[in-house]
Enzyme design. Structure first.
Site, PDB file in Angstrom:
ATOM      1  N   TRP A 130       0.983  -1.251  -0.069  1.00 15.67           N
ATOM      2  CA  TRP A 130      -0.073  -0.022   0.125  1.00 15.67           C
ATOM      3  C   TRP A 130       0.800   1.000   0.119  1.00 15.67           C
ATOM      4  O   TRP A 130       1.677   1.202   0.839  1.00 15.67           O
ATOM      5  CB  TRP A 130      -0.982   0.035   1.131  1.00 15.67           C
ATOM      6  N   ASP A 210       0.424  -4.507  10.013  1.00 16.65           N
ATOM      7  CA  ASP A 210      -0.642  -3.514   9.786  1.00 16.65           C
ATOM      8  C   ASP A 210      -1.788  -4.455   9.351  1.00 16.65           C
ATOM      9  O   ASP A 210      -1.769  -4.983   8.276  1.00 16.65           O
ATOM     10  CB  ASP A 210      -0.344  -2.645   8.687  1.00 16.65           C
ATOM     11  N   LYS A 245     -13.209  -0.982   7.339  1.00 20.11           N
ATOM     12  CA  LYS A 245     -13.630  -1.823   6.482  1.00 20.11           C
ATOM     13  C   LYS A 245     -14.542  -2.844   7.241  1.00 20.11           C
ATOM     14  O   LYS A 245     -15.697  -3.214   6.772  1.00 20.11           O
ATOM     15  CB  LYS A 245     -12.468  -2.784   5.817  1.00 20.11           C
TER      16      LYS A 245
HETATM   17  C1  LMR Z   1      -6.856   1.400  -0.093  1.00 16.78           C
HETATM   18  O1  LMR Z   1      -5.750   0.559  -0.082  1.00 16.78           O
HETATM   19  O2  LMR Z   1      -7.638   1.627  -1.126  1.00 16.78           O
HETATM   20  C2  LMR Z   1      -7.603   1.742   1.191  1.00 16.78           C
HETATM   21  O3  LMR Z   1      -6.901   1.335   1.924  1.00 16.78           O
HETATM   22  C3  LMR Z   1      -7.911   3.096   1.202  1.00 16.78           C
HETATM   23  C4  LMR Z   1      -6.839   4.000   1.241  1.00 16.78           C
HETATM   24  O4  LMR Z   1      -6.940   4.840   2.069  1.00 16.78           O
HETATM   25  O5  LMR Z   1      -5.871   3.888   0.318  1.00 16.78           O
END
Ligand code: LMR
Length: 396
Positions: A130, A210, A245
């Site tokens: 992420w 996480d 979520k």
């Molecule tokens: C995502 O990965 O789409 C979610 O965790 C929302 C975000 O804040 O990026």
């Protein structure tokens, strides 16, 4: 005055949400941001949450500041959910938890704390991860490296990853995803976790897990396998968690940071510094979402209802994976789509190229991230055939 300021091109996930909102095409499908939508394409209000909200609304109360660490009942609920109610480390008082502004807030408080007290160490994120993992740790002053993670064929590049971990200096911080890896959906098996945690222990690394999708992979307990195993192995563990979520409470920013310490004395020191960190960023967390989460978690009736609702969301995502796999396999039989059903959680790494993703967006109004990440939870009975057709067109 401000001409020297660098242009901000926008966030790769949040900017797409804006572009999607402004797209006038009625057939548009949003599979970009990690948000769960139900089969009617709506963000659900969970029944467990609705009941907790209704009960609270019936007895309006003043809203004083919460303490820096947040609401006690909420912090206990987080601990029970992550570590299991009967975890001996809880009774020993060696796990401390602060309520945070979502999972991102937990990462920020944890990163600031670590950089303050371990200024020489580097942090490592999975390749890919992420994007904001890197952003938050760099923002806290860390140099951030990557560790090998994703292999389109095998899921996880396990041997390369563990070989890399074995080269790292003491106290290096590893940002790990205990379940539902974002963005790939490729998770480690329990046996692989055991091996990774063994390396972490031997090399004295700091695991920072996480967990934002607890309950969306296996179940609420098995998704916390790595967390609980790390505690059992007495590792110096950091855990950031989020209820965005699994309680569908995105805007309430309900998260937590837990730190597992060797003993109660050190836990007290850590807790004090976490509070100080919070005070210097935002003083104290917001109250409403924490009250609702605590009410749901602490009532056996609401908890059971919530658990079922989480599993309904999980099962709907799984059904969408199966369906997309089936339709695409029928349309393009010589291509292997098993990754759709092997990957876990909200996301699927489709392997589509940037050009193919852009064609999906431009020609079909189907929105994925440029990396090829698709949020499976945006599929539903009404749009899945259309999405499958669009996929088949760009894959031809
Ligand atoms: C995502 O990965 O789409 C979610 O965790 C929302 C975000 O804040 O990026």
């Amino acid at each position: 005055m401000y001409r020297h300021i660098e242009y901000y091109p926008g966030d790769p996930i949040l900017s797409l949400v804006e572009t999607f909102k402004n797209d006038p095409r009625p057939e548009k499908v949003n599979l970009s941001i990690g948000i769960y939508f139900d089969d009617e394409g709506k963000m659900p209000v969970l029944e467990s949450v609705r009941r907790a909200e209704t009960a609270r609304a019936a007895t309006p109360a003043p809203s004083p500041y919460l303490p820096m660490e947040g609401l006690d009942a909420y912090r206990s609920a987080v601990q029970h959910l992550l570590f299991g109610k009967d975890n001996p480390a809880l009774a020993q008082g060696r796990i401390v938890t602060v309520q945070t502004l979502g999972g991102s807030g937990a990462l920020k408080v944890g990163a600031d704390f670590l950089h303050r007290w371990f200024p020489e160490v580097r942090a490592y994120v999975s390749d890919p991860t992420w994007d904001n993992h890197r952003g938050i740790f760099e923002g806290a002053g860390f140099e951030v490296g990557t560790y090998p993670y994703y292999d389109p064929a095998a899921g996880v590049k396990f041997d390369e990853m563990t070989a890399f971990f074995n080269t790292l200096p003491e106290h290096s911080v590893l940002i790990l995803h205990p379940c539902c890896h974002n963005p790939t959906g490729a998770d480690m098996s329990e046996q692989q976790w055991d091996e990774v945690l063994h390396i972490i222990k031997t090399r004295k690394l700091i695991p920072f897990m996480d967990i934002a999708y607890q309950g969306f992979g296996g179940d609420l307990d098995s998704d916390a396998y790595a967390v609980r195993k790390a505690v059992e192995m007495e590792l110096p563990l950091f855990v950031s968690n989020s209820f965005s979520k699994n309680l569908s409470l995105y805007g309430e920013r309900v998260g937590g940071l837990s730190v597992v310490c060797p003993n109660k004395e050190e836990a007290d020191l850590v807790f004090g510094q976490l509070k100080f960190t919070v005070r210097r960023i935002y003083s104290s967390p917001p109250a409403h979402g924490a009250y609702i989460a605590a009410d749901v978690m602490s009532s056996p009736e609401l908890y059971a209802l919530w658990q079922n609702e989480v599993y309904m969301m999980r099962d709907r995502i799984r059904a969408m994976r199966q369906k997309l796999y089936g339709v695409l396999t029928d349309r393009i039989p010589d291509r292997d789509f098993t990754y759709f059903i092997k990957q876990r959680g909200m996301f699927s790494y489709t392997g589509l190229s940037v050009e193919q993703v852009r064609r999906l967006r431009d020609e079909f109004a189907v929105y994925l991230l440029d990396s090829g990440r698709m949020c499976v939870a945006g599929l539903n009975a009404s749009n899945i055939a259309y999405v499958a057709r669009a996929f088949a067109e760009v894959l031809k």
